[in-house]
Design a protein around this motif. Structure first.
Motif, PDB file in Angstrom:
ATOM      1  N   LEU A   1      38.400  27.667  50.620  1.00 29.15           N
ATOM      2  CA  LEU A   1      37.114  27.153  50.755  1.00 29.15           C
ATOM      3  C   LEU A   1      37.018  26.180  51.369  1.00 29.15           C
ATOM      4  O   LEU A   1      37.763  25.147  50.380  1.00 29.15           O
ATOM      5  CB  LEU A   1      35.584  27.797  50.578  1.00 29.15           C
ATOM      6  CG  LEU A   1      35.508  28.965  50.236  1.00 29.15           C
ATOM      7  CD1 LEU A   1      34.142  29.079  49.405  1.00 29.15           C
ATOM      8  CD2 LEU A   1      35.311  29.628  51.440  1.00 29.15           C
ATOM      9  N   ALA A   2      36.525  24.988  52.532  1.00 27.19           N
ATOM     10  CA  ALA A   2      36.993  23.864  52.904  1.00 27.19           C
ATOM     11  C   ALA A   2      35.569  23.750  51.982  1.00 27.19           C
ATOM     12  O   ALA A   2      34.855  24.193  51.742  1.00 27.19           O
ATOM     13  CB  ALA A   2      36.215  23.988  54.464  1.00 27.19           C
ATOM     14  N   PRO A   3      36.045  22.356  51.605  1.00 29.31           N
ATOM     15  CA  PRO A   3      34.675  21.333  50.590  1.00 29.31           C
ATOM     16  C   PRO A   3      33.816  21.270  51.100  1.00 29.31           C
ATOM     17  O   PRO A   3      33.120  21.224  52.706  1.00 29.31           O
ATOM     18  CB  PRO A   3      35.617  19.687  51.494  1.00 29.31           C
ATOM     19  CG  PRO A   3      37.108  20.009  51.010  1.00 29.31           C
ATOM     20  CD  PRO A   3      37.014  21.053  52.492  1.00 29.31           C
ATOM     21  N   GLY A   4      32.819  22.384  51.102  1.00 27.74           N
ATOM     22  CA  GLY A   4      31.454  21.961  51.109  1.00 27.74           C
ATOM     23  C   GLY A   4      31.158  23.238  51.798  1.00 27.74           C
ATOM     24  O   GLY A   4      30.323  23.465  52.276  1.00 27.74           O
ATOM     25  N   GLU A   5      31.965  23.915  52.081  1.00 30.89           N
ATOM     26  CA  GLU A   5      31.507  25.614  52.597  1.00 30.89           C
ATOM     27  C   GLU A   5      31.010  26.451  52.234  1.00 30.89           C
ATOM     28  O   GLU A   5      31.068  26.526  50.705  1.00 30.89           O
ATOM     29  CB  GLU A   5      33.409  25.816  53.289  1.00 30.89           C
ATOM     30  CG  GLU A   5      32.760  27.456  54.102  1.00 30.89           C
ATOM     31  CD  GLU A   5      34.194  27.835  54.373  1.00 30.89           C
ATOM     32  OE1 GLU A   5      34.098  28.917  55.733  1.00 30.89           O
ATOM     33  OE2 GLU A   5      35.133  27.601  53.731  1.00 30.89           O
ATOM     34  N   LYS A   6      29.940  27.236  52.179  1.00 31.56           N
ATOM     35  CA  LYS A   6      29.485  27.610  51.856  1.00 31.56           C
ATOM     36  C   LYS A   6      29.688  29.442  52.054  1.00 31.56           C
ATOM     37  O   LYS A   6      30.451  30.010  53.109  1.00 31.56           O
ATOM     38  CB  LYS A   6      27.349  27.459  51.971  1.00 31.56           C
ATOM     39  CG  LYS A   6      27.244  26.229  52.002  1.00 31.56           C
ATOM     40  CD  LYS A   6      27.487  27.051  50.560  1.00 31.56           C
ATOM     41  CE  LYS A   6      26.312  24.900  50.168  1.00 31.56           C
ATOM     42  NZ  LYS A   6      25.865  25.295  48.938  1.00 31.56           N
ATOM     43  N   ALA A   7      29.130  29.793  51.098  1.00 30.76           N
ATOM     44  CA  ALA A   7      30.121  31.395  51.175  1.00 30.76           C
ATOM     45  C   ALA A   7      29.002  32.229  50.009  1.00 30.76           C
ATOM     46  O   ALA A   7      28.529  31.779  49.468  1.00 30.76           O
ATOM     47  CB  ALA A   7      31.333  32.468  50.467  1.00 30.76           C
ATOM     48  N   VAL A   8      29.027  33.430  50.345  1.00 29.77           N
ATOM     49  CA  VAL A   8      27.674  34.333  49.622  1.00 29.77           C
ATOM     50  C   VAL A   8      29.220  35.260  48.700  1.00 29.77           C
ATOM     51  O   VAL A   8      30.136  36.039  49.625  1.00 29.77           O
ATOM     52  CB  VAL A   8      27.356  35.958  50.741  1.00 29.77           C
ATOM     53  CG1 VAL A   8      27.008  36.601  49.781  1.00 29.77           C
ATOM     54  CG2 VAL A   8      26.230  35.473  51.350  1.00 29.77           C
ATOM     55  N   LEU A   9      28.742  35.322  48.018  1.00 34.80           N
ATOM     56  CA  LEU A   9      29.474  35.320  46.457  1.00 34.80           C
ATOM     57  C   LEU A   9      28.394  37.485  45.742  1.00 34.80           C
ATOM     58  O   LEU A   9      27.570  37.230  45.990  1.00 34.80           O
ATOM     59  CB  LEU A   9      29.660  34.865  45.539  1.00 34.80           C
ATOM     60  CG  LEU A   9      30.791  33.511  45.053  1.00 34.80           C
ATOM     61  CD1 LEU A   9      30.800  32.552  46.296  1.00 34.80           C
ATOM     62  CD2 LEU A   9      30.502  32.639  44.261  1.00 34.80           C
ATOM     63  N   ALA A  10      29.913  38.050  46.032  1.00 38.41           N
ATOM     64  CA  ALA A  10      29.727  39.457  45.530  1.00 38.41           C
ATOM     65  C   ALA A  10      30.316  39.903  43.802  1.00 38.41           C
ATOM     66  O   ALA A  10      31.542  39.609  44.276  1.00 38.41           O
ATOM     67  CB  ALA A  10      29.591  40.094  46.667  1.00 38.41           C
ATOM     68  N   GLY A  11      29.518  39.706  43.475  1.00 36.58           N
ATOM     69  CA  GLY A  11      30.620  40.342  42.295  1.00 36.58           C
ATOM     70  C   GLY A  11      29.924  41.933  41.770  1.00 36.58           C
ATOM     71  O   GLY A  11      28.469  42.349  41.326  1.00 36.58           O
ATOM     72  N   HIS A  12      30.990  42.711  41.432  1.00 40.40           N
ATOM     73  CA  HIS A  12      30.214  44.160  40.984  1.00 40.40           C
ATOM     74  C   HIS A  12      30.776  44.184  39.456  1.00 40.40           C
ATOM     75  O   HIS A  12      31.845  43.848  38.769  1.00 40.40           O
ATOM     76  CB  HIS A  12      31.269  45.071  41.287  1.00 40.40           C
ATOM     77  CG  HIS A  12      31.027  46.892  40.321  1.00 40.40           C
ATOM     78  ND1 HIS A  12      31.889  47.212  39.788  1.00 40.40           N
ATOM     79  CD2 HIS A  12      30.728  47.579  40.724  1.00 40.40           C
ATOM     80  CE1 HIS A  12      31.161  48.148  39.596  1.00 40.40           C
ATOM     81  NE2 HIS A  12      30.616  48.329  39.864  1.00 40.40           N
ATOM     82  N   SER A  13      29.897  44.818  38.432  1.00 35.18           N
ATOM     83  CA  SER A  13      30.182  44.880  37.141  1.00 35.18           C
ATOM     84  C   SER A  13      30.761  43.383  36.087  1.00 35.18           C
ATOM     85  O   SER A  13      30.151  42.612  36.335  1.00 35.18           O
ATOM     86  CB  SER A  13      31.041  45.744  37.037  1.00 35.18           C
ATOM     87  OG  SER A  13      31.116  46.206  35.306  1.00 35.18           O
ATOM     88  N   MET A  14      31.820  43.901  35.628  1.00 37.12           N
ATOM     89  CA  MET A  14      32.640  42.190  35.737  1.00 37.12           C
ATOM     90  C   MET A  14      32.797  41.025  36.259  1.00 37.12           C
ATOM     91  O   MET A  14      33.310  39.820  36.157  1.00 37.12           O
ATOM     92  CB  MET A  14      34.417  42.485  34.483  1.00 37.12           C
ATOM     93  CG  MET A  14      34.050  41.265  33.713  1.00 37.12           C
ATOM     94  SD  MET A  14      36.032  41.778  32.887  1.00 37.12           S
ATOM     95  CE  MET A  14      36.953  41.079  33.963  1.00 37.12           C
ATOM     96  N   GLY A  15      32.342  41.756  38.084  1.00 34.99           N
ATOM     97  CA  GLY A  15      32.443  40.531  38.862  1.00 34.99           C
ATOM     98  C   GLY A  15      31.618  39.459  38.824  1.00 34.99           C
ATOM     99  O   GLY A  15      31.480  38.416  39.281  1.00 34.99           O
ATOM    100  N   GLY A  16      30.195  40.813  38.659  1.00 35.88           N
ATOM    101  CA  GLY A  16      29.112  39.681  38.580  1.00 35.88           C
ATOM    102  C   GLY A  16      28.731  38.740  37.561  1.00 35.88           C
ATOM    103  O   GLY A  16      28.238  38.041  37.323  1.00 35.88           O
ATOM    104  N   MET A  17      29.062  39.409  36.491  1.00 36.62           N
ATOM    105  CA  MET A  17      29.488  38.230  35.139  1.00 36.62           C
ATOM    106  C   MET A  17      30.183  37.147  35.329  1.00 36.62           C
ATOM    107  O   MET A  17      29.984  35.939  34.468  1.00 36.62           O
ATOM    108  CB  MET A  17      30.053  39.653  33.731  1.00 36.62           C
ATOM    109  CG  MET A  17      29.479  40.338  33.270  1.00 36.62           C
ATOM    110  SD  MET A  17      29.984  41.842  32.036  1.00 36.62           S
ATOM    111  CE  MET A  17      29.274  43.198  32.873  1.00 36.62           C
ATOM    112  N   THR A  18      31.036  37.386  35.951  1.00 35.12           N
ATOM    113  CA  THR A  18      32.255  36.232  36.768  1.00 35.12           C
ATOM    114  C   THR A  18      31.675  35.264  37.371  1.00 35.12           C
ATOM    115  O   THR A  18      30.999  33.773  37.504  1.00 35.12           O
ATOM    116  CB  THR A  18      33.334  36.310  37.583  1.00 35.12           C
ATOM    117  OG1 THR A  18      33.554  37.074  36.244  1.00 35.12           O
ATOM    118  CG2 THR A  18      33.594  35.280  38.082  1.00 35.12           C
TER     119      THR A  18
END
Length: 310
Positions: free
Chosen positions: A104-121
């Motif tokens: 990602l570029a500096p300051g760029e926003k994203a939606v982060l999705a995590g499943h199970s241990m990915g959500g814990m991440t």
């Protein structure tokens, strides 16, 4: 009897990425990263769970990459990311930060999705500067922040010390999973999926889980056993939505409800009747739709504001 790392055809077969790269974490761990879709499109970052890989998100990648830039990576020791002796919640957060910095570029926003241990991440990284720089919103799928073994319903016994002890033995087993057989599919379906899961869904998950190295699965089972991210949940101040299956035995619905109550900015909770732990595979369109909604609401408006301020 094949040891394929994923199914080779159908909706759960991983699409070919536009490009691949390696992100290097704080301790030198090397992470396999895939980028799908066009540069400049709204960004989505996908973090998979214990014993899985980027292949777990195949359906969402195929759906979202049509009009998003989808970034998926293999957690250390999983998929195509080499094993590393350091296994901890802090390491998961370090790795996510490395992926965000590399893609990602500096300051760029994203939606982060995590499943199970990915959500814990995502929870583990909630207080990190780079997470706050890049996280526009998050989706937490089938996950929890603490008491993972004590609350698990994999062992069909009354809650208590005996069930917790036996669950710890089952989930922390050193035994190899072996090839994907009819018996192996039934066991995996019982433990991780809803009773109505289609055979193709079960096959896709079995291929991915059985491909995880035994030592990696064992090492991370101990991290999950003692995990306590309750404080980190309260630091997760970005808009957050929660998805869970009501038949989830690994992270039962009690975890999702606790997250909804503790999150500072919960913007939605979805309980899916009869679905199990593998919600991105069991409800692929719904999970993709939730991600799209978060992008549209929290990333699209920011992109417009950035253009107007340019």
């Amino acid at each position: 009897m094949s040891r394929l790392m994923h199914v080779a055809s159908g909706p759960y077969a991983p699409p070919v990425p536009a490009r691949e790269l390696t992100a290097v974490s704080a301790d030198g761990a090397r992470l396999h990263v895939e980028v799908h879709g066009a540069d400049g499109a709204p960004a989505v970052v996908l973090s998979h769970g214990w014993s899985c890989s980027t292949a777990f998100w195949a359906a969402q990648i195929r759906d979202l990459a049509a009009d998003h830039r989808v970034i998926a990576y293999d957690q250390r020791g999983h998929g195509r990311s080499p094993a590393n002796p350091v296994c901890s919640a802090d390491a998961l957060a370090d790795d996510l930060e490395a992926v965000l910095a590399a893609t990602l570029a500096p300051g760029e926003k994203a939606v982060l999705a995590g499943h199970s241990m990915g959500g814990m991440t995502l929870m583990a990284a909630a207080g990190r500067d780079r997470f706050r720089e890049h996280a526009g919103a998050v989706l937490l799928c089938s996950t929890g922040s603490s008491r993972l073994v004590a609350e698990s319903l994999v062992v069909p016994m009354r809650a208590g010390r005996s069930r917790t002890w036996l669950t710890r033995k089952v989930l922390g087993s050193r035994a190899p999973l072996g090839p994907v057989t009819p018996v192996a599919r039934r066991i995996l379906k019982y433990a991780t999926m809803g009773p109505g899961s289609a055979p193709g869904m079960v096959e896709a998950c079995a291929r991915i889980v059985h491909a995880c190295p035994r030592k990696v699965r064992y090492a991370w089972s101990h991290v999950l056993d003692t995990l306590d991210l309750d404080h980190h949940v309260r630091e997760l101040s970005v808009p957050a939505a929660v998805v869970v299956g009501t038949a989830d035995r690994m992270t039962p619905v009690v975890h999702a409800r606790s997250l909804v109550a503790a999150l500072p900015n919960c913007v939605g909770s979805t309980e899916l009747p009869g679905l199990g732990h593998m919600t991105p595979v069991e409800a692929p369109a719904l999970v993709a739709t939730r991600i799209r909604e978060l992008v549209s609401t929290y990333i699209g408006s920011q992109r417009i504001q950035q253009k107007e301020g340019a």
